[in-house]
Scaffold this motif. Structure first.
Motif, PDB file in Angstrom:
ATOM      1  N   LEU A   4      26.357 -10.855  21.911  1.00 32.45           N
ATOM      2  CA  LEU A   4      25.147 -10.407  22.592  1.00 32.45           C
ATOM      3  C   LEU A   4      23.926 -11.242  22.197  1.00 32.45           C
ATOM      4  N   SER A   5      23.914 -11.719  20.963  1.00 33.39           N
ATOM      5  CA  SER A   5      22.764 -12.475  20.465  1.00 33.39           C
ATOM      6  C   SER A   5      22.866 -13.964  20.774  1.00 33.39           C
ATOM      7  N   GLY A   6      23.980 -14.392  21.328  1.00 34.40           N
ATOM      8  CA  GLY A   6      24.161 -15.813  21.586  1.00 34.40           C
ATOM      9  C   GLY A   6      24.492 -16.604  20.342  1.00 34.40           C
ATOM     10  N   GLY A   7      25.204 -15.966  19.397  1.00 31.53           N
ATOM     11  CA  GLY A   7      25.630 -16.669  18.187  1.00 31.53           C
ATOM     12  C   GLY A   7      24.574 -16.758  17.119  1.00 31.53           C
ATOM     13  N   ARG A   8      23.757 -15.711  16.994  1.00 33.65           N
ATOM     14  CA  ARG A   8      22.653 -15.736  16.011  1.00 33.65           C
ATOM     15  C   ARG A   8      22.873 -14.805  14.825  1.00 33.65           C
ATOM     16  N   LEU A   9      24.022 -14.143  14.755  1.00 36.30           N
ATOM     17  CA  LEU A   9      24.242 -13.151  13.707  1.00 36.30           C
ATOM     18  C   LEU A   9      24.672 -13.808  12.400  1.00 36.30           C
ATOM     19  N   ASN A  10      24.094 -13.313  11.298  1.00 37.25           N
ATOM     20  CA  ASN A  10      24.440 -13.770   9.948  1.00 37.25           C
ATOM     21  C   ASN A  10      24.741 -12.544   9.096  1.00 37.25           C
ATOM     22  N   PRO A  11      25.978 -12.035   9.132  1.00 33.25           N
ATOM     23  CA  PRO A  11      26.285 -10.811   8.389  1.00 33.25           C
ATOM     24  C   PRO A  11      26.422 -11.068   6.892  1.00 33.25           C
ATOM     25  N   GLY A  12      25.663 -10.308   6.117  1.00 33.54           N
ATOM     26  CA  GLY A  12      25.805 -10.335   4.670  1.00 33.54           C
ATOM     27  C   GLY A  12      26.466  -9.053   4.201  1.00 33.54           C
ATOM     28  N   VAL A  13      27.428  -9.172   3.286  1.00 32.11           N
ATOM     29  CA  VAL A  13      28.186  -8.009   2.827  1.00 32.11           C
ATOM     30  C   VAL A  13      28.295  -8.024   1.308  1.00 32.11           C
ATOM     31  N   SER A  14      28.727  -6.885   0.758  1.00 30.61           N
ATOM     32  CA  SER A  14      29.003  -6.779  -0.680  1.00 30.61           C
ATOM     33  C   SER A  14      30.112  -5.762  -0.882  1.00 30.61           C
ATOM     34  N   ILE A  15      30.672  -5.733  -2.076  1.00 28.06           N
ATOM     35  CA  ILE A  15      31.755  -4.798  -2.377  1.00 28.06           C
ATOM     36  C   ILE A  15      31.303  -3.775  -3.408  1.00 28.06           C
ATOM     37  N   GLY A  16      32.260  -2.923  -3.768  1.00 31.85           N
ATOM     38  CA  GLY A  16      32.006  -1.886  -4.758  1.00 31.85           C
ATOM     39  C   GLY A  16      32.055  -0.507  -4.138  1.00 31.85           C
ATOM     40  N   PRO A  17      32.271   0.525  -4.935  1.00 33.16           N
ATOM     41  CA  PRO A  17      32.272   1.895  -4.405  1.00 33.16           C
ATOM     42  C   PRO A  17      30.906   2.247  -3.837  1.00 33.16           C
ATOM     43  N   PRO A  18      30.857   3.105  -2.839  1.00 34.63           N
ATOM     44  CA  PRO A  18      29.568   3.550  -2.315  1.00 34.63           C
ATOM     45  C   PRO A  18      28.706   4.180  -3.415  1.00 34.63           C
ATOM     46  N   MET A  19      27.399   4.034  -3.283  1.00 37.56           N
ATOM     47  CA  MET A  19      26.483   4.647  -4.239  1.00 37.56           C
ATOM     48  C   MET A  19      26.709   6.158  -4.279  1.00 37.56           C
ATOM     49  N   HIS A  20      26.710   6.729  -5.487  1.00 32.58           N
ATOM     50  CA  HIS A  20      26.931   8.160  -5.685  1.00 32.58           C
ATOM     51  C   HIS A  20      28.273   8.604  -5.063  1.00 32.58           C
ATOM     52  N   TYR A  21      29.302   7.801  -5.310  1.00 27.87           N
ATOM     53  CA  TYR A  21      30.579   8.028  -4.641  1.00 27.87           C
ATOM     54  C   TYR A  21      31.137   9.426  -4.886  1.00 27.87           C
ATOM     55  N   ASP A  22      30.993   9.935  -6.094  1.00 29.25           N
ATOM     56  CA  ASP A  22      31.527  11.276  -6.387  1.00 29.25           C
ATOM     57  C   ASP A  22      30.904  12.342  -5.487  1.00 29.25           C
ATOM     58  N   LYS A  23      29.667  12.105  -5.053  1.00 34.15           N
ATOM     59  CA  LYS A  23      28.957  13.098  -4.243  1.00 34.15           C
ATOM     60  C   LYS A  23      29.203  12.923  -2.742  1.00 34.15           C
ATOM     61  N   VAL A  24      29.624  11.722  -2.329  1.00 32.00           N
ATOM     62  CA  VAL A  24      29.779  11.480  -0.885  1.00 32.00           C
ATOM     63  C   VAL A  24      31.232  11.279  -0.446  1.00 32.00           C
ATOM     64  N   LYS A  25      32.152  11.113  -1.394  1.00 29.97           N
ATOM     65  CA  LYS A  25      33.507  10.744  -0.993  1.00 29.97           C
ATOM     66  C   LYS A  25      34.202  11.821  -0.164  1.00 29.97           C
ATOM     67  N   ALA A  26      33.855  13.083  -0.384  1.00 28.00           N
ATOM     68  CA  ALA A  26      34.498  14.145   0.398  1.00 28.00           C
ATOM     69  C   ALA A  26      34.096  14.077   1.863  1.00 28.00           C
ATOM     70  N   ALA A  27      32.878  13.610   2.119  1.00 24.69           N
ATOM     71  CA  ALA A  27      32.433  13.462   3.497  1.00 24.69           C
ATOM     72  C   ALA A  27      32.888  12.137   4.101  1.00 24.69           C
ATOM     73  N   LEU A  28      32.906  11.094   3.274  1.00 26.03           N
ATOM     74  CA  LEU A  28      33.220   9.757   3.763  1.00 26.03           C
ATOM     75  C   LEU A  28      34.724   9.522   3.914  1.00 26.03           C
ATOM     76  N   TYR A  29      35.487   9.865   2.891  1.00 26.18           N
ATOM     77  CA  TYR A  29      36.940   9.659   2.904  1.00 26.18           C
ATOM     78  C   TYR A  29      37.641  10.932   2.424  1.00 26.18           C
ATOM     79  N   PRO A  30      37.624  11.994   3.223  1.00 20.81           N
ATOM     80  CA  PRO A  30      38.144  13.288   2.767  1.00 20.81           C
ATOM     81  C   PRO A  30      39.619  13.276   2.389  1.00 20.81           C
ATOM     82  N   ASN A  31      40.400  12.378   2.989  1.00 22.61           N
ATOM     83  CA  ASN A  31      41.839  12.356   2.725  1.00 22.61           C
ATOM     84  C   ASN A  31      42.308  11.141   1.947  1.00 22.61           C
ATOM     85  N   THR A  32      41.428  10.142   1.781  1.00 23.94           N
ATOM     86  CA  THR A  32      41.873   8.886   1.154  1.00 23.94           C
ATOM     87  C   THR A  32      40.930   8.411   0.056  1.00 23.94           C
TER      88      THR A  32
END
Length: 334
Positions: free
Chosen positions: A98-126
């Motif tokens: 859509l942008s005509g080849g202008r996207l520059n995606p930056g990414v990082s790894i690691g567990p989500p911030m406050h994972y113990d508090k959000v994992k039930a909503a984010l990955y309830p089964n995995t």
């Protein structure tokens, strides 16, 4: 400088009011459009979940792609712990097209911030089976670069299936960035042919001087990248030029920097994370300080970070000064 400044960019968090979120999102889009009008080469958005900042950067950048025509659009960064790499690859390719080849995606790894508090909503089964290592980045890279995603393809009735992620956007794989703050991440990004995003936070592993640590990350990245010294690195420090600021704005900016300065004195916490100082003052003053910065001298791209909590008018003033005063003072032509 050993490298003339080639690309001038900026980074925004895109804050909004939880009770009325549209104006904040519109402000972000207006700032990106202004950036293009001022001649910036790139605009980058941060990524926040369960907060009052951009939670869907691909949606925002898709909108930005339709309001601009030239400026590159990036993410700094998408935390992959919140993402399914295959689905994200589809979104990245779609926005890139859509942008005509202008996207520059930056990414990082690691567990989500406050994972113990959000994992039930984010990955309830995995939640306990999710892989938050570099393998998650590798999966995304493979999908974006057109590697086979399934062994099924061909016609099925009236439908046609592909064995790779569609749409496929040629060139996007070369514009993937890794946001790293350690020697290990710098080396991994280089070995896997990514570009490297440095920011105002590093891990103090082998020294206690910010510029020295960041320089070591850049050198490690390039030492392991196939392109060597030509491998792309972008630096994202907080800079606040005050050339056209009002007295009220100057006082506000100086108070903001003063409040944040104590954390730059020494590495923080068990991970020994070290924060850069924020640069505030006239463009000539900031340029002089950056010219003396060992890591800055090794990059030819920047994505200066806008402060989190300022007003739209403040961002307009800062971006205007960066484009018209600071950029030229740093050697960028045009």
């Amino acid at each position: 400088m050993s490298r003339p400044l080639r690309k001038l960019g900026f980074l925004t968090i895109g804050l909004f009011d939880g009770g009325d979120p549209r104006p904040g999102h519109e402000s972000t889009l207006e700032i990106i459009k202004l950036g293009e009008e001022l001649g910036f080469d790139s605009a980058w958005v941060r990524h926040r979940h369960l907060q009052y900042g951009i939670s869907s950067p691909m949606a925002v950048l898709a909108a930005a792609s339709q309001r601009t025509s030239r400026i590159e659009l990036g993410t700094a960064v998408i935390p992959l712990g919140w993402e399914n790499p295959l689905r994200l690859a589809e979104d990245l390719a779609t926005v890139d097209i859509l942008s005509g080849g202008r996207l520059n995606p930056g990414v990082s790894i690691g567990p989500p911030m406050h994972y113990d508090k959000v994992k039930a909503a984010l990955y309830p089964n995995t939640a306990d089976a999710e892989d938050f290592t570099y393998r998650r980045v590798q999966r995304l890279l493979d999908f974006v670069r057109g590697e086979q995603a399934t062994d099924f393809s061909g016609d099925e009735g009236f439908e046609v299936f592909s064995n790779r992620v569609e749409p496929f956007s040629p060139g996007l794989g070369d514009r993937m960035w890794y946001g790293g703050a350690s020697l290990r991440s710098a080396q991994w990004a280089g070995e896997h042919g990514m570009n490297f995003l440095t920011s105002s936070v590093v891990k103090a592993e082998e020294a206690a001087d910010f510029a020295e640590i960041q320089l070591s990350h850049i050198q490690t990245f390039r030492a392991h990248h196939p392109a060597g010294a030509e491998a792309r690195v972008s630096q994202g420090l907080v800079v606040i030029p005050t050339d056209s600021a009002t007295n009220e704005q100057k006082a506000k900016y100086e108070a903001y920097v003063e409040k944040r300065t104590p954390r730059t004195a020494a590495p923080q916490g068990p991970a020994r994370m070290l924060f850069s100082i924020d640069y505030v003052g006239s463009s000539d003053e900031i340029a002089e300080r950056l010219h003396a910065h060992a890591a800055f001298r090794e990059v030819d791209e920047v994505a200066f970070a806008l402060p989190f909590s300022f007003d739209h008018a403040d961002y307009v003033q800062i971006l205007t000064d960066v484009a018209t005063k600071l950029g030229p003072a740093l050697g960028r032509a045009g």
